[in-house]
Design a protein around this motif. Structure first.
Motif, PDB file in Angstrom:
ATOM      1  N   PHE A   2       0.889  -1.162   0.000  1.00 54.48           N
ATOM      2  CA  PHE A   2       0.000   0.000   0.000  1.00 54.48           C
ATOM      3  C   PHE A   2       0.927   1.211   0.000  1.00 54.48           C
ATOM      4  CE2 PHE A   2      -4.315   1.423   1.845  1.00 54.48           C
ATOM      5  CZ  PHE A   2      -4.126   2.747   1.501  1.00 54.48           C
ATOM      6  N   THR A   5       2.130   8.849  -0.500  1.00 60.05           N
ATOM      7  CA  THR A   5       3.006   9.907  -0.002  1.00 60.05           C
ATOM      8  C   THR A   5       2.870  10.003   1.520  1.00 60.05           C
ATOM      9  OG1 THR A   5       2.296  11.036  -2.013  1.00 60.05           O
ATOM     10  CG2 THR A   5       3.772  12.209  -0.595  1.00 60.05           C
ATOM     11  N   HIS A  10      -3.450   9.405   7.208  1.00 63.48           N
ATOM     12  CA  HIS A  10      -4.733   9.729   7.842  1.00 63.48           C
ATOM     13  C   HIS A  10      -5.595   8.472   7.975  1.00 63.48           C
ATOM     14  CE1 HIS A  10      -6.456   9.622   3.801  1.00 63.48           C
ATOM     15  NE2 HIS A  10      -5.602  10.551   3.383  1.00 63.48           N
ATOM     16  N   GLY A  12      -8.244   7.590   6.477  1.00 63.89           N
ATOM     17  CA  GLY A  12      -8.643   6.993   5.193  1.00 63.89           C
ATOM     18  C   GLY A  12      -7.646   5.933   4.767  1.00 63.89           C
ATOM     19  N   HIS A  13      -6.341   6.233   4.940  1.00 65.79           N
ATOM     20  CA  HIS A  13      -5.305   5.245   4.612  1.00 65.79           C
ATOM     21  C   HIS A  13      -5.358   4.061   5.581  1.00 65.79           C
ATOM     22  CE1 HIS A  13      -2.871   9.042   3.412  1.00 65.79           C
ATOM     23  NE2 HIS A  13      -3.254   8.478   2.277  1.00 65.79           N
ATOM     24  N   VAL A 100      -4.390   0.232  -4.632  1.00 59.86           N
ATOM     25  CA  VAL A 100      -4.420   1.658  -4.991  1.00 59.86           C
ATOM     26  C   VAL A 100      -5.849   2.167  -4.834  1.00 59.86           C
ATOM     27  CG1 VAL A 100      -2.487   1.688  -6.620  1.00 59.86           C
ATOM     28  CG2 VAL A 100      -4.748   1.066  -7.450  1.00 59.86           C
ATOM     29  N   ASP A 103      -8.549   6.930  -7.408  1.00 57.04           N
ATOM     30  CA  ASP A 103      -7.891   8.085  -8.034  1.00 57.04           C
ATOM     31  C   ASP A 103      -6.529   7.689  -8.596  1.00 57.04           C
ATOM     32  OD1 ASP A 103      -7.411   7.764  -5.164  1.00 57.04           O
ATOM     33  OD2 ASP A 103      -6.088   9.498  -5.321  1.00 57.04           O
ATOM     34  N   ILE A 126      -9.294   0.231  -4.561  1.00 60.49           N
ATOM     35  CA  ILE A 126     -10.187   0.553  -3.445  1.00 60.49           C
ATOM     36  C   ILE A 126     -11.038   1.751  -3.817  1.00 60.49           C
ATOM     37  CG2 ILE A 126     -10.266   1.304  -1.044  1.00 60.49           C
ATOM     38  CD1 ILE A 126      -7.606  -0.112  -0.638  1.00 60.49           C
ATOM     39  N   ARG A 128     -13.060   5.013  -3.503  1.00 64.51           N
ATOM     40  CA  ARG A 128     -12.785   6.189  -2.668  1.00 64.51           C
ATOM     41  C   ARG A 128     -13.853   7.239  -2.949  1.00 64.51           C
ATOM     42  NH1 ARG A 128      -7.085   9.620  -2.579  1.00 64.51           N
ATOM     43  NH2 ARG A 128      -7.779  11.002  -0.915  1.00 64.51           N
ATOM     44  N   ILE A 173     -11.540  11.419   3.237  1.00 63.43           N
ATOM     45  CA  ILE A 173     -10.450  12.170   3.866  1.00 63.43           C
ATOM     46  C   ILE A 173      -9.296  12.197   2.875  1.00 63.43           C
ATOM     47  CG2 ILE A 173      -8.844  12.282   5.826  1.00 63.43           C
ATOM     48  CD1 ILE A 173     -10.747  10.489   7.397  1.00 63.43           C
ATOM     49  N   SER A 174      -8.674  13.370   2.688  1.00 63.14           N
ATOM     50  CA  SER A 174      -7.481  13.437   1.846  1.00 63.14           C
ATOM     51  C   SER A 174      -6.386  14.205   2.568  1.00 63.14           C
ATOM     52  CB  SER A 174      -7.788  14.122   0.511  1.00 63.14           C
ATOM     53  OG  SER A 174      -7.936  15.517   0.702  1.00 63.14           O
ATOM     54  N   THR A 176      -4.422  16.285   1.210  1.00 64.12           N
ATOM     55  CA  THR A 176      -4.490  17.682   0.750  1.00 64.12           C
ATOM     56  C   THR A 176      -5.426  18.484   1.655  1.00 64.12           C
ATOM     57  OG1 THR A 176      -4.175  16.939  -1.523  1.00 64.12           O
ATOM     58  CG2 THR A 176      -5.011  19.174  -1.228  1.00 64.12           C
ATOM     59  N   ARG A 179      -3.732  19.092   5.002  1.00 63.80           N
ATOM     60  CA  ARG A 179      -2.685  20.133   4.968  1.00 63.80           C
ATOM     61  C   ARG A 179      -3.319  21.520   4.947  1.00 63.80           C
ATOM     62  NH1 ARG A 179      -0.524  16.451   1.197  1.00 63.80           N
ATOM     63  NH2 ARG A 179      -1.099  17.819  -0.536  1.00 63.80           N
TER      64      ARG A 179
HETATM   65  P1  ATP Z   1      -3.057  13.879  -1.415  1.00 66.32           P
HETATM   66  O1  ATP Z   1      -4.344  14.520  -1.037  1.00 66.32           O
HETATM   67  O2  ATP Z   1      -1.827  14.613  -0.918  1.00 66.32           O
HETATM   68  O3  ATP Z   1      -2.966  13.501  -2.873  1.00 66.32           O
HETATM   69  P2  ATP Z   1      -3.969  11.322  -0.426  1.00 66.32           P
HETATM   70  O4  ATP Z   1      -4.853  11.585   0.752  1.00 66.32           O
HETATM   71  O5  ATP Z   1      -4.614  10.977  -1.738  1.00 66.32           O
HETATM   72  O6  ATP Z   1      -2.957  12.521  -0.589  1.00 66.32           O
HETATM   73  P3  ATP Z   1      -1.753   9.522  -0.814  1.00 66.32           P
HETATM   74  O7  ATP Z   1      -0.633   9.339   0.131  1.00 66.32           O
HETATM   75  O8  ATP Z   1      -1.485  10.251  -2.061  1.00 66.32           O
HETATM   76  O9  ATP Z   1      -2.945  10.225   0.019  1.00 66.32           O
HETATM   77  O10 ATP Z   1      -2.496   8.154  -1.116  1.00 66.32           O
HETATM   78  C1  ATP Z   1      -1.899   6.900  -1.010  1.00 66.32           C
HETATM   79  C2  ATP Z   1      -2.883   5.847  -1.471  1.00 66.32           C
HETATM   80  O11 ATP Z   1      -3.999   5.834  -0.586  1.00 66.32           O
HETATM   81  C3  ATP Z   1      -3.464   6.096  -2.868  1.00 66.32           C
HETATM   82  O12 ATP Z   1      -3.606   4.841  -3.512  1.00 66.32           O
HETATM   83  C4  ATP Z   1      -4.812   6.718  -2.568  1.00 66.32           C
HETATM   84  O13 ATP Z   1      -5.738   6.469  -3.592  1.00 66.32           O
HETATM   85  C5  ATP Z   1      -5.196   6.003  -1.294  1.00 66.32           C
HETATM   86  N1  ATP Z   1      -6.077   6.801  -0.449  1.00 66.32           N
HETATM   87  C6  ATP Z   1      -5.863   8.029   0.015  1.00 66.32           C
HETATM   88  N2  ATP Z   1      -6.895   8.458   0.759  1.00 66.32           N
HETATM   89  C7  ATP Z   1      -7.803   7.462   0.765  1.00 66.32           C
HETATM   90  C8  ATP Z   1      -9.111   7.298   1.354  1.00 66.32           C
HETATM   91  N3  ATP Z   1      -9.681   8.276   2.071  1.00 66.32           N
HETATM   92  N4  ATP Z   1      -9.741   6.132   1.140  1.00 66.32           N
HETATM   93  C9  ATP Z   1      -9.162   5.154   0.390  1.00 66.32           C
HETATM   94  N5  ATP Z   1      -7.965   5.246  -0.194  1.00 66.32           N
HETATM   95  C10 ATP Z   1      -7.278   6.387  -0.004  1.00 66.32           C
END
Ligand code: ATP
Length: 207
Positions: A2, A5, A10, A12-13, A100, A103, A126, A128, A173-174, A176, A179
């Motif tokens: 998995f 960045t 968070h 979500g990850h 992944v 997105d 997955i 999202r 949750i993202s 971005t 931040r």
């Molecule tokens: P950014 O907003 O900076 O682009 P991000 O929240 O998308 O960051 P990444 O570290 O870029 O986080 O994502 C790592 C992986 O986790 C990617 O495959 C992304 O699709 C997935 N991911 C991120 N947030 C979620 C979420 N809320 N639910 C499921 N998968 C997620």
């Protein structure tokens, strides 16, 4: 595997990683922070700090591993190289999965040698919230004939399939969004683990 960045990691990850492990009965989920060229890093937040936040966020969660192998290599690393390294660790017969979010999947054809990914692993996509779309032509050609109906069908082979999963606790949750909230001094409570929030506050990160 998995990858991400994790800037910052968070819920979500982390919740996705736990539910992915449960859904597919995986031995381990390696969460692998990507090398980011210094000029593209969030100001004042280093790769070592992204890794430390990931370690703090995982804590003692069974089956989740903060894996520094892309940072140890020093330069930019492609997922193919990371999967090859995991393949060396686990052997030819292991079933390897690269997960992944939707997105990230929609851009898979733009990766360096995406074909190589399928030689080394299955791709599990997955769902999202807020991210859906029709597959661009080159991506549709890349994944043609690879769709597996379920985990059992996927795991008949060690690599090469695609499985779409809707995990139970999808979270909008993202990193971005986090931040932005942190830069504006707004609350991030319940969007990331307390230990990660503490690390961010004590280092005065993302301000
Ligand atoms: P950014 O907003 O900076 O682009 P991000 O929240 O998308 O960051 P990444 O570290 O870029 O986080 O994502 C790592 C992986 O986790 C990617 O495959 C992304 O699709 C997935 N991911 C991120 N947030 C979620 C979420 N809320 N639910 C499921 N998968 C997620």
């Amino acid at each position: 595997m998995f990858g991400g960045t994790f800037d910052p990691v968070h819920l979500g990850h982390l919740r996705s990683a736990v539910e992915l492990r449960e859904a597919l009965a995986l031995d381990r989920v390696h969460m692998v922070p990507a090398h980011v060229p210094p000029h593209r890093e969030a100001p004042g937040v280093s790769a070592e700090q992204r890794l430390a936040m990931l370690e703090a966020g995982i804590g003692d969660t069974p089956g989740l591993v903060a894996d520094a192998r892309e940072l140890g290599r020093g330069g930019p690393s492609f997922s193919g190289a990371t999967l090859a390294s995991l393949r060396r660790d686990y052997g030819e017969r292991a079933r390897l999965v690269m997960s992944v979010g939707m997105d990230a999947f929609l851009k898979l054809h733009e990766w360096h040698e995406p074909q190589q990914v399928f030689e080394l692993a299955h791709v599990v996509v997955i769902d999202r919230p807020g991210h859906r779309g029709t597959l661009p032509g080159p991506l549709a050609r890349l994944v043609a004939g690879r769709d597996a109906a379920d985990a059992e069908a996927l795991f008949r082979r060690p690599a090469g399939g695609v499985l779409h999963l809707q995990l139970p606790s999808r979270m909008a949750i993202s990193a971005t969004g986090l931040r932005t909230r942190l830069a504006e001094g707004r609350s991030v409570r319940y969007l990331l683990p307390d230990a990660v929030e503490d690390y961010i506050r004590s280092g005065n990160l993302y301000r």
